[in-house]
Design an enzyme around this catalytic site. Structure first.
Site, PDB file in Angstrom:
ATOM      1  N   GLU A 179      37.556   8.205  21.942  1.00 36.35           N
ATOM      2  CA  GLU A 179      36.658   8.211  23.103  1.00 36.35           C
ATOM      3  C   GLU A 179      35.344   7.510  22.749  1.00 36.35           C
ATOM      4  OE1 GLU A 179      37.347   9.097  26.161  1.00 36.35           O
ATOM      5  OE2 GLU A 179      38.832  10.693  26.127  1.00 36.35           O
TER       6      GLU A 179
ATOM      7  N   ASP B  82      42.957   4.370  30.590  1.00 34.92           N
ATOM      8  CA  ASP B  82      43.958   5.230  29.967  1.00 34.92           C
ATOM      9  C   ASP B  82      45.219   4.436  29.630  1.00 34.92           C
ATOM     10  OD1 ASP B  82      45.012   8.013  29.325  1.00 34.92           O
ATOM     11  OD2 ASP B  82      46.462   7.374  30.838  1.00 34.92           O
TER      12      ASP B  82
END
Length: 152
Positions: free
Chosen positions: A54, A140
């Protein structure tokens, strides 16, 4: 109207990171958008964590911006958003220790991110992951594609 009266267009960065196993093979994805132009970036790493991916996604997105423009960064990671907008100030003040006096996890990446954000005016946004948000879904997919292509 002079050019000084025109509000500069905001460049948008949409990020996501993921991991198969935690730790395990991880991937990150970034969708950059300026006006109607979109660009994608992604990458992967072996033996990493979800939080590292992330953070890496945001770092790589920022590295791709080569001039100080207004940015809007959208992430589905409260860890990243809260870390850079709230927690980092105390971590730095406390010598990169948490409130519990423990070393900050992923300190190396937090330091890089902290340096990068100093160069920009940034609006941070959070979206719920896997909720149908177009740009988050693209980020994603990019992270998953990088994991699929990674051989560890």
């Amino acid at each position: 109207m002079s050019s000084a009266d025109v509000t500069p267009e905001v460049t948008e960065i949409f990020t996501d990171g993921g991991c198969r196993g935690n730790p395990g093979v991880g991937g990150w994805g970034v969708l950059l958008r300026h006006g109607s132009v979109e660009k994608t970036l992604n990458g992967a790493a072996c033996d990493t964590t979800n939080n590292r991916m992330e953070l890496t996604a945001v770092i790589e997105g920022l590295k791709a911006i080569h001039r100080p423009v207004p940015l809007q960064i959208t992430t589905d990671s409260k860890y990243v958003k809260d870390g850079i907008t709230q927690w980092v100030h105390n971590w730095k003040k406390n010598g990169w220790k948490t409130a519990a006096k423990k070393p900050v996890k992923n300190e190396d990446l937090w330091k890089v991110l902290d340096q990068l954000v100093q160069q920009f005016e940034i609006e941070w946004c959070w979206v719920k992951g896997h909720s149908g948000h177009r740009e988050n879904e693209i980020a994603d997919q990019l992270a998953n594609q990088a994991m699929d292509e990674m051989s560890c």
